[in-house]
Design an enzyme around this catalytic site. Structure first.
Site, PDB file in Angstrom:
ATOM      1  N   SER A  47       0.754  -1.265   0.147  1.00 35.42           N
ATOM      2  CA  SER A  47       0.105   0.085  -0.089  1.00 35.42           C
ATOM      3  C   SER A  47       0.727   1.453  -0.028  1.00 35.42           C
ATOM      4  O   SER A  47       2.058   1.177  -0.022  1.00 35.42           O
ATOM      5  CB  SER A  47      -0.883  -0.091   1.126  1.00 35.42           C
ATOM      6  OG  SER A  47      -0.072   0.143   2.512  1.00 35.42           O
ATOM      7  N   LEU A  49       1.209   3.840   2.348  1.00 37.15           N
ATOM      8  CA  LEU A  49       1.710   3.947   3.402  1.00 37.15           C
ATOM      9  C   LEU A  49       2.791   2.839   3.664  1.00 37.15           C
ATOM     10  O   LEU A  49       3.953   3.185   4.247  1.00 37.15           O
ATOM     11  CB  LEU A  49       0.745   3.899   4.649  1.00 37.15           C
ATOM     12  CG  LEU A  49       1.245   4.515   6.169  1.00 37.15           C
ATOM     13  CD1 LEU A  49       2.176   5.571   5.944  1.00 37.15           C
ATOM     14  CD2 LEU A  49       0.146   4.488   7.105  1.00 37.15           C
ATOM     15  N   TYR A 191     -16.571   0.128   9.571  1.00 35.36           N
ATOM     16  CA  TYR A 191     -15.151   0.291   9.429  1.00 35.36           C
ATOM     17  C   TYR A 191     -14.707   1.060  10.649  1.00 35.36           C
ATOM     18  O   TYR A 191     -13.891   0.658  11.493  1.00 35.36           O
ATOM     19  CB  TYR A 191     -14.747   1.256   8.180  1.00 35.36           C
ATOM     20  CG  TYR A 191     -13.441   1.864   8.160  1.00 35.36           C
ATOM     21  CD1 TYR A 191     -12.347   1.091   7.800  1.00 35.36           C
ATOM     22  CD2 TYR A 191     -13.162   3.295   8.728  1.00 35.36           C
ATOM     23  CE1 TYR A 191     -11.030   1.484   7.694  1.00 35.36           C
ATOM     24  CE2 TYR A 191     -11.794   3.538   8.421  1.00 35.36           C
ATOM     25  CZ  TYR A 191     -10.684   2.861   8.107  1.00 35.36           C
ATOM     26  OH  TYR A 191      -9.531   3.134   8.148  1.00 35.36           O
ATOM     27  N   LYS A 195     -12.308  -0.233  13.904  1.00 37.36           N
ATOM     28  CA  LYS A 195     -11.192   0.518  14.455  1.00 37.36           C
ATOM     29  C   LYS A 195     -11.332   1.046  15.578  1.00 37.36           C
ATOM     30  O   LYS A 195     -10.171   0.880  16.472  1.00 37.36           O
ATOM     31  CB  LYS A 195     -10.933   1.791  13.631  1.00 37.36           C
ATOM     32  CG  LYS A 195     -10.738   1.395  12.265  1.00 37.36           C
ATOM     33  CD  LYS A 195      -9.309   1.153  11.788  1.00 37.36           C
ATOM     34  CE  LYS A 195      -9.003   1.049  10.564  1.00 37.36           C
ATOM     35  NZ  LYS A 195      -7.540   0.076  10.169  1.00 37.36           N
ATOM     36  N   SER A 226      -3.810   7.549  -1.353  1.00 35.23           N
ATOM     37  CA  SER A 226      -2.542   6.738  -1.764  1.00 35.23           C
ATOM     38  C   SER A 226      -3.008   6.602  -3.343  1.00 35.23           C
ATOM     39  O   SER A 226      -4.072   6.442  -3.956  1.00 35.23           O
ATOM     40  CB  SER A 226      -2.543   5.468  -1.161  1.00 35.23           C
ATOM     41  OG  SER A 226      -1.531   4.725  -1.878  1.00 35.23           O
TER      42      SER A 226
END
Length: 242
Positions: A47, A49, A191, A195, A226
């Site tokens: 990815s 990051l 999501y 998290k 990204s």
């Protein structure tokens, strides 16, 4: 007496400046050598990051174990890393296929990771899955898949690596999470829930691992855009934008 008084202040300032310079120099040297020879595992290294983390740790002399779901992208990342560094001062990264949502296979992958160098110094849980939609439009099956990717996957891998760190009484565990692990926003229920769960687990783990000198960190960034593409060798600016 007059001359001493005149010179005292400049000499004092010079001494303080020297101490500050030495302190900054020591900090710089420590920062340069902090990851040298350390075994660093990065999930979802392909990815945006993940690639940036890989670049920084590789340049610092870490022994990288890069995990991802796509072998071709892992190989492309490998080629990009070794093309811009001095092989005499860096280690060739190890590559391992890992689908963080396949919970049943994580134990075997953890053994493969440990077989690379016999230990793990830094584990960066970077893999994640996103979904956007109204609560009533997201199926329970997708809710569970999001929980597997963002909660059960990272904690399963962490639990598998943890005994190695505990036996050595050293290690660093990092969770790349999200600001949505702290707050909830519309159309991100699944999501955000995953998290929040991850934050709760790693907060508790941090307290438990203190006696073993194992550091546990949670990073909760805001949105990261990204490019999701492999940058040309040496062109790391194109690989991620925050």
């Amino acid at each position: 007496m007059g001359i001493f008084s005149v010179l005292a202040l400049p000499l004092l300032l010079l001494g303080i400046s020297g101490i500050i310079y030495i302190y900054q120099s020591v900090r710089w040297l420590l920062s340069k050598s902090a990851v040298q020879n350390k075994v660093v595992v990065i999930t979802d290294a392909i990815s945006g990051l993940g690639k940036e983390c890989s670049r920084v740790f590789h340049a610092g002399g870490a022994r990288l174990v890069l995990c991802g779901r796509n072998w071709e992208k892992l190989e492309a990342l490998y080629d990009a890393l070794i093309s811009v560094t001095d092989p005499s001062t860096t280690y060739a990264p190890k590559l391992i296929l890992l689908d963080i949502t396949d919970i049943s296979c994580i134990g075997d992958v953890a053994k493969e990771i440990l077989n690379c160098y016999g230990c793990v110094d830094v584990l960066i849980n970077n893999a994640s899955m996103k979904v956007k939609g109204a609560v009533q439009s997201i199926s329970l099956e997708l809710d569970k898949k999001i929980m597997d990717a963002n909660y059960f996957g990272p904690i399963t891998l962490t639990k598998a690596i943890l005994p190695n760190m505990i036996s050595r009484r050293t290690g660093q565990i990092v969770l790349i999470n999200s600001i949505q692990g702290k707050i909830g926003i519309p159309f991100r229920a699944a999501y955000a829930a995953s998290k929040h769960a991850a934050v709760g687990f790693f907060d508790c783990l941090r307290a438990e691992m203190e006696e073993f000198d194992i550091s546990v960190s949670t990073v909760n960034p805001t949105f990261i855009c990204s490019y999701h593409r492999q940058a040309a060798p040496g062109n790391w600016e194109a690989s991620i934008w925050k």
